[in-house]
Design an enzyme around this catalytic site. Sequence first.
Site, PDB file in Angstrom:
ATOM      1  N   ASP A  83       0.818  -1.209   0.000  1.00  0.00           N
ATOM      2  CA  ASP A  83       0.000   0.000   0.000  1.00  0.00           C
ATOM      3  C   ASP A  83       0.854   1.263   0.000  1.00  0.00           C
ATOM      4  OD1 ASP A  83      -2.289  -1.509   0.002  1.00  0.00           O
ATOM      5  OD2 ASP A  83      -2.651  -1.337   2.149  1.00  0.00           O
ATOM      6  N   ARG A 319      -9.514 -13.921  -0.252  1.00  0.00           N
ATOM      7  CA  ARG A 319      -9.979 -13.098  -1.356  1.00  0.00           C
ATOM      8  C   ARG A 319     -10.147 -13.971  -2.605  1.00  0.00           C
ATOM      9  NH1 ARG A 319      -6.896  -7.213  -0.575  1.00  0.00           N
ATOM     10  NH2 ARG A 319      -7.890  -6.738   1.432  1.00  0.00           N
ATOM     11  N   TYR A 347     -10.609  -6.380  -4.735  1.00  0.00           N
ATOM     12  CA  TYR A 347     -11.412  -5.167  -4.799  1.00  0.00           C
ATOM     13  C   TYR A 347     -12.214  -5.119  -6.107  1.00  0.00           C
ATOM     14  CZ  TYR A 347      -8.798  -3.099  -0.875  1.00  0.00           C
ATOM     15  OH  TYR A 347      -8.263  -2.812   0.351  1.00  0.00           O
ATOM     16  N   GLU A 365     -10.211  -6.874  -9.270  1.00  0.00           N
ATOM     17  CA  GLU A 365      -8.890  -7.490  -9.174  1.00  0.00           C
ATOM     18  C   GLU A 365      -9.038  -9.002  -9.348  1.00  0.00           C
ATOM     19  OE1 GLU A 365      -6.962  -4.232  -6.058  1.00  0.00           O
ATOM     20  OE2 GLU A 365      -7.673  -6.168  -5.299  1.00  0.00           O
TER      21      GLU A 365
END
Length: 385
Positions: A83, A319, A347, A365
Site C-alpha cells: 500500500d 480473497r 477489490y 482485481e
Amino acid sequence: MAEREVRMFVFYLCFGFLTTISSSPILRSNVKPVSPVAVEEQLIWLSGGGEGEVDIYRTPLLTATPRGSLLALCGARKYSSGDAGPKFLAIRRSTDQGQTWSPTAFVTDDRSPDGFNPGSIFVDEITSTIFVLYVHCAHHYKCNVSTLFLINSTDDGLTWSHPRNISEQVGTMTFDPGPGYGVQKKLPPHQGRLIVCGHGDLILSGVFCLLSDDHGNSWRYGGTRMGIPYNQRKKAGDFDPDENQPLELPDGSILLNARNEYAYHCHCRVIMRSYDGAESFPLEHLYFDETLIEPRAMASQWYSNGVLFFSNPAHQTERVNLTLRWSYDNGTTWASSLLVWPGPSGYSAMTMLSQDSGHLYILYEKGAKSSIESLSLVKVALYGG
C-alpha cells in the site's frame, strides 16, 4: 469504555438491525426481476507487464460520464505491491460501451516515498464535472501529514486539472476516501449535494463523510461513525468500519456499506443508513449483514430500477469468489447471486451507463494465483444473455 456504555452500544446495534428489517419496503409489483449473466470480459490492466515504472495495478475505480463514456482508473504502484510507496493514477477511457479502450494514461504522479491512495471518483451531473478525491501520505510511513487532493475533468476525462489541496478546508486528519465512488444526491434532502465517504487510519478509525453543497468548491465533514476503542490501535474483534461505499436510495436516504476491518460480530459487512444527506449515521440504523460475508476487502454496491446490487469476494477469510448479489428490498434480503470468478479476486467497482440500463459493468482485481495479477472488466447483462 464503561460497562454501561458497552451494553448501550450493543443494544443500539441490535435495535438498528431489527428496525431495518421491519421497516424495509416489500418488493414492488413494477420491479422487473433480473437474471444476470456475464456476457463479456476483457483485461484492462496486467500487473508485472513492464509498462514503464509500474509493477502492480490495484484498487479499481469505475464511472460513467455525462457524455456516456466509461472511465476506468486505478493505483499504478511503481515498485511493489504494498500500500505504501509511490504511484501513478492510471486511467483508460471507452466511448463505445466498453468494447475498446484508450491506451493507459497517467494522470498524476505523486513522486513520494509514501505515496497516495486512489480514493473516490464522482460526477457532478449538474455541471458535467468528473472529480477524483485522493489522499497523499495515508499510511504515515515516511511522512507525517496527510493531505487531500481533488482533481477534476470537464471534457469527459480527456484532460485533468492540477491537484487542488482541500486539506486547507477540512484539516489534515487522515481521511482515506472510498475507495470507490462518491454520489450526488438526486433527491431531497440536500438535493445536488456531493458526498464522499471514507475511513480513518489505524488509530483514529471509523467512517467519515465529506460534503459539498456548492459543486465541489468547498468541503466540510458530515456524518461519522467512529471505531471502538476510540483513538486507540485496534485488535481482532474491535469495532472498526473501514473502506466503504455510499449510494442513494429512492427515498433520498444514503445507504453505506462498509468493510468490517476487525470482524466485530461477524466476518461480514457493516451497513449504515442516513436520512439527513449523510450529516449523521445513527446507531439505530446500523446493522451487520451476515449474508454478505467478507475477507476484509473493498466492495461495491449499485442501485438501478428497484434493484440493489453488491459485489465482493464472497469468502470469510480469503480473497476469492468474486460474487454479484442482488436484492429487491434495499438489502434486507438477497434474492440470488452470480459467481463472476471463483479464483483469487479482490477489490471491485461497479457502474452503469445512463443510456443502457440493461448492463452492469464490474472492474475487479483478478488472478490465477493472486488477486493482484490483473484488473479485469466484466459486462453483465441484467436480464439474461
